[in-house]
Design an enzyme around this catalytic site. Structure first.
Site, PDB file in Angstrom:
ATOM      1  N   TYR A   1       8.322  -3.793  -1.372  1.00 22.78           N
ATOM      2  CA  TYR A   1       8.706  -4.618  -2.524  1.00 22.78           C
ATOM      3  C   TYR A   1       7.902  -5.910  -2.584  1.00 22.78           C
ATOM      4  O   TYR A   1       7.669  -6.454  -3.668  1.00 22.78           O
ATOM      5  CB  TYR A   1      10.220  -4.864  -2.531  1.00 22.78           C
ATOM      6  CG  TYR A   1      10.967  -3.614  -2.943  1.00 22.78           C
ATOM      7  CD1 TYR A   1      11.559  -2.793  -1.990  1.00 22.78           C
ATOM      8  CD2 TYR A   1      10.992  -3.201  -4.267  1.00 22.78           C
ATOM      9  CE1 TYR A   1      12.192  -1.616  -2.359  1.00 22.78           C
ATOM     10  CE2 TYR A   1      11.611  -2.019  -4.648  1.00 22.78           C
ATOM     11  CZ  TYR A   1      12.210  -1.227  -3.691  1.00 22.78           C
ATOM     12  OH  TYR A   1      12.819  -0.050  -4.062  1.00 22.78           O
TER      13      TYR A   1
ATOM     14  N   ASN B   1      13.175  -0.907 -15.484  1.00 22.91           N
ATOM     15  CA  ASN B   1      12.067  -1.567 -14.791  1.00 22.91           C
ATOM     16  C   ASN B   1      12.557  -2.779 -14.013  1.00 22.91           C
ATOM     17  O   ASN B   1      13.484  -3.476 -14.445  1.00 22.91           O
ATOM     18  CB  ASN B   1      10.988  -1.995 -15.791  1.00 22.91           C
ATOM     19  CG  ASN B   1      10.366  -0.801 -16.503  1.00 22.91           C
ATOM     20  OD1 ASN B   1      10.474   0.337 -16.020  1.00 22.91           O
ATOM     21  ND2 ASN B   1       9.773  -1.025 -17.653  1.00 22.91           N
TER      22      ASN B   1
ATOM     23  N   HIS C   1      18.405  -1.389 -12.860  1.00 27.06           N
ATOM     24  CA  HIS C   1      17.959  -1.043 -11.503  1.00 27.06           C
ATOM     25  C   HIS C   1      17.576  -2.287 -10.713  1.00 27.06           C
ATOM     26  O   HIS C   1      16.913  -2.181  -9.675  1.00 27.06           O
ATOM     27  CB  HIS C   1      16.765  -0.077 -11.574  1.00 27.06           C
ATOM     28  CG  HIS C   1      17.160   1.293 -12.046  1.00 27.06           C
ATOM     29  ND1 HIS C   1      16.232   2.228 -12.448  1.00 27.06           N
ATOM     30  CD2 HIS C   1      18.367   1.879 -12.215  1.00 27.06           C
ATOM     31  CE1 HIS C   1      16.860   3.338 -12.824  1.00 27.06           C
ATOM     32  NE2 HIS C   1      18.150   3.136 -12.703  1.00 27.06           N
TER      33      HIS C   1
ATOM     34  N   CYS D   1      26.831 -11.514   2.069  1.00 24.94           N
ATOM     35  CA  CYS D   1      27.805 -12.288   1.266  1.00 24.94           C
ATOM     36  C   CYS D   1      27.646 -12.072  -0.232  1.00 24.94           C
ATOM     37  O   CYS D   1      28.408 -12.602  -1.032  1.00 24.94           O
ATOM     38  CB  CYS D   1      27.663 -13.783   1.595  1.00 24.94           C
ATOM     39  SG  CYS D   1      26.184 -14.550   0.884  1.00 24.94           S
TER      40      CYS D   1
ATOM     41  N   CYS E   1      19.974 -15.787   4.811  1.00 27.60           N
ATOM     42  CA  CYS E   1      20.495 -15.981   3.442  1.00 27.60           C
ATOM     43  C   CYS E   1      20.696 -17.486   3.224  1.00 27.60           C
ATOM     44  O   CYS E   1      21.265 -18.168   4.092  1.00 27.60           O
ATOM     45  CB  CYS E   1      21.836 -15.257   3.310  1.00 27.60           C
ATOM     46  SG  CYS E   1      22.793 -15.771   1.851  1.00 27.60           S
TER      47      CYS E   1
HETATM   48  N1  APR Z   1       2.906   4.424 -22.892  1.00 28.79           N
HETATM   49  C1  APR Z   1       4.091   5.073 -23.063  1.00 28.79           C
HETATM   50  N2  APR Z   1       4.653   5.880 -22.131  1.00 28.79           N
HETATM   51  C2  APR Z   1       3.969   6.035 -20.977  1.00 28.79           C
HETATM   52  C3  APR Z   1       2.727   5.398 -20.726  1.00 28.79           C
HETATM   53  C4  APR Z   1       2.208   4.564 -21.741  1.00 28.79           C
HETATM   54  N3  APR Z   1       1.045   3.914 -21.594  1.00 28.79           N
HETATM   55  N4  APR Z   1       2.300   5.779 -19.484  1.00 28.79           N
HETATM   56  C5  APR Z   1       3.247   6.601 -18.981  1.00 28.79           C
HETATM   57  N5  APR Z   1       4.235   6.769 -19.881  1.00 28.79           N
HETATM   58  C6  APR Z   1       5.466   7.555 -19.732  1.00 28.79           C
HETATM   59  C7  APR Z   1       5.298   8.883 -19.040  1.00 28.79           C
HETATM   60  O1  APR Z   1       4.966   9.904 -19.993  1.00 28.79           O
HETATM   61  C8  APR Z   1       6.698   9.097 -18.435  1.00 28.79           C
HETATM   62  O2  APR Z   1       7.555   9.730 -19.374  1.00 28.79           O
HETATM   63  O3  APR Z   1       6.324   6.799 -18.896  1.00 28.79           O
HETATM   64  C9  APR Z   1       7.189   7.680 -18.180  1.00 28.79           C
HETATM   65  C10 APR Z   1       7.163   7.287 -16.717  1.00 28.79           C
HETATM   66  O4  APR Z   1       8.122   8.086 -16.068  1.00 28.79           O
HETATM   67  P1  APR Z   1       8.549   7.685 -14.586  1.00 28.79           P
HETATM   68  O5  APR Z   1       7.336   7.405 -13.779  1.00 28.79           O
HETATM   69  O6  APR Z   1       9.528   8.716 -14.114  1.00 28.79           O
HETATM   70  O7  APR Z   1       9.299   6.276 -14.759  1.00 28.79           O
HETATM   71  P2  APR Z   1      10.795   6.021 -15.196  1.00 28.79           P
HETATM   72  O8  APR Z   1      11.232   7.009 -16.238  1.00 28.79           O
HETATM   73  O9  APR Z   1      10.893   4.583 -15.543  1.00 28.79           O
HETATM   74  O10 APR Z   1      11.609   6.287 -13.827  1.00 28.79           O
HETATM   75  C11 APR Z   1      13.006   6.044 -13.865  1.00 28.79           C
HETATM   76  O11 APR Z   1      13.145   6.371 -11.478  1.00 28.79           O
HETATM   77  O12 APR Z   1      12.152   6.022  -9.457  1.00 28.79           O
HETATM   78  C12 APR Z   1      13.173   5.612 -10.271  1.00 28.79           C
HETATM   79  O13 APR Z   1      14.174   3.497 -10.287  1.00 28.79           O
HETATM   80  C13 APR Z   1      12.991   4.162 -10.619  1.00 28.79           C
HETATM   81  O14 APR Z   1      13.431   3.059 -12.698  1.00 28.79           O
HETATM   82  C14 APR Z   1      12.785   4.179 -12.126  1.00 28.79           C
HETATM   83  C15 APR Z   1      13.445   5.485 -12.538  1.00 28.79           C
END
Ligand code: APR
Length: 232
Positions: free
Chosen positions: A53, A89, A106, A117, A133
């Site tokens: 992170y 995000n 998230h 705490c 903390c």
């Molecule tokens: N513009 C629009 N969409 C896009 C772009 C772009 N430039 N680039 C990628 N994508 C889309 C992909 O097609 C896909 O559907 O973004 C999505 C990314 O999917 P993931 O990588 O699975 O991300 P996300 O859906 O946010 O994941 C959900 O999973 O790992 C956990 O906590 C984490 O919040 C995250 C959650």
């Protein structure tokens, strides 16, 4: 303007240089999520998790909001009581684009949490397991992130917004992770229209009434401009 709930995922910030998770070369192809994004992984090796992170926090700080973040902030400014911004995000690019009251279901990589705490504070750039903390001095600090197996934040507020929504929009999310992936079905059940903005069809595309395919920096500003022109 009608009541709009917007759910964003990693695709919203992809063109700001922040990685997605499941696209080719995504974060979960480089790291084992069991090791860096679960409470068990943190218990096993807190240093590794903090390093993961810390790297994502540095990426976030060096990234800039893109046209899609700015368009969503502009839409919210136009009708703050009608637009609810929910994001999976953990970056702060929507806030840095001018958005307010963003619901981070998230968590946020720029925030820290004390597992002892419950105190929350702005995370330093580098966190480590031994840092005390600021409130209780226990060395129990963790990133304020919701890991797999934990309950996402603000679910009641999100449910209330979905129940009132006239329109539900999902931007840049794969529809792979619940409960976020279930929001489109919840919104439909309450009678909302649904729109997906994505680079490509997602796992839940079939549940949407409409789609706009393309990069978020093109589709989101176009959609917002159409909405503001219609005064919808
Ligand atoms: N513009 C629009 N969409 C896009 C772009 C772009 N430039 N680039 C990628 N994508 C889309 C992909 O097609 C896909 O559907 O973004 C999505 C990314 O999917 P993931 O990588 O699975 O991300 P996300 O859906 O946010 O994941 C959900 O999973 O790992 C956990 O906590 C984490 O919040 C995250 C959650």
């Amino acid at each position: 303007m009608e009541r709009i709930v917007i759910l964003s995922g990693a695709g919203l910030s992809a063109e700001s240089g922040l990685g997605t998770f499941r696209d080719t070369g995504g974060i979960w192809q480089k790291y084992d999520l069991e090791e860096v994004a679960t409470p068990e992984g943190f218990a096993r090796n807190p240093t590794l998790v903090h390093e993961f992170y810390n790297a994502r926090r540095a990426n976030c700080l060096s990234a800039a909001p893109n046209a899609a973040h700015r368009a969503l902030a502009e839409l919210q400014h136009a009708a703050p009581d009608k637009v609810t911004l929910v994001t999976q995000n953990i970056d702060d690019l929507l806030e840095r684009a001018g958005a307010r009251d963003v619901i981070h279901m998230h968590g946020e990589v720029m925030r820290a949490l004390c597992a002892s705490c419950g105190h929350r504070w702005d995370a330093p750039l580098e966190m480590d397991p031994h840092a005390p903390c600021p409130a209780c001095a226990q060395p129990a600090t963790r990133p304020d992130i919701v890991w797999f197996g934990e309950i996402p934040y603000h679910m009641e507020a999100i449910g209330a917004a979905l129940a009132q929504a006239d329109l539900f929009v999902a931007i840049g999310t794969s529809g792979a992770v619940y409960p976020a992936a279930g929001f489109v079905s919840e919104a439909r059940a309450f009678g909302a229209r649904t729109l997906e903005l994505n680079l490509a069809p997602s796992e839940t595309s079939r549940l949407f009434d409409d789609w706009r395919l393309g990069p978020a920096t093109e589709t989101v500003p176009e959609w917002v401009a159409d909405l503001l022109a219609d005064g919808a």
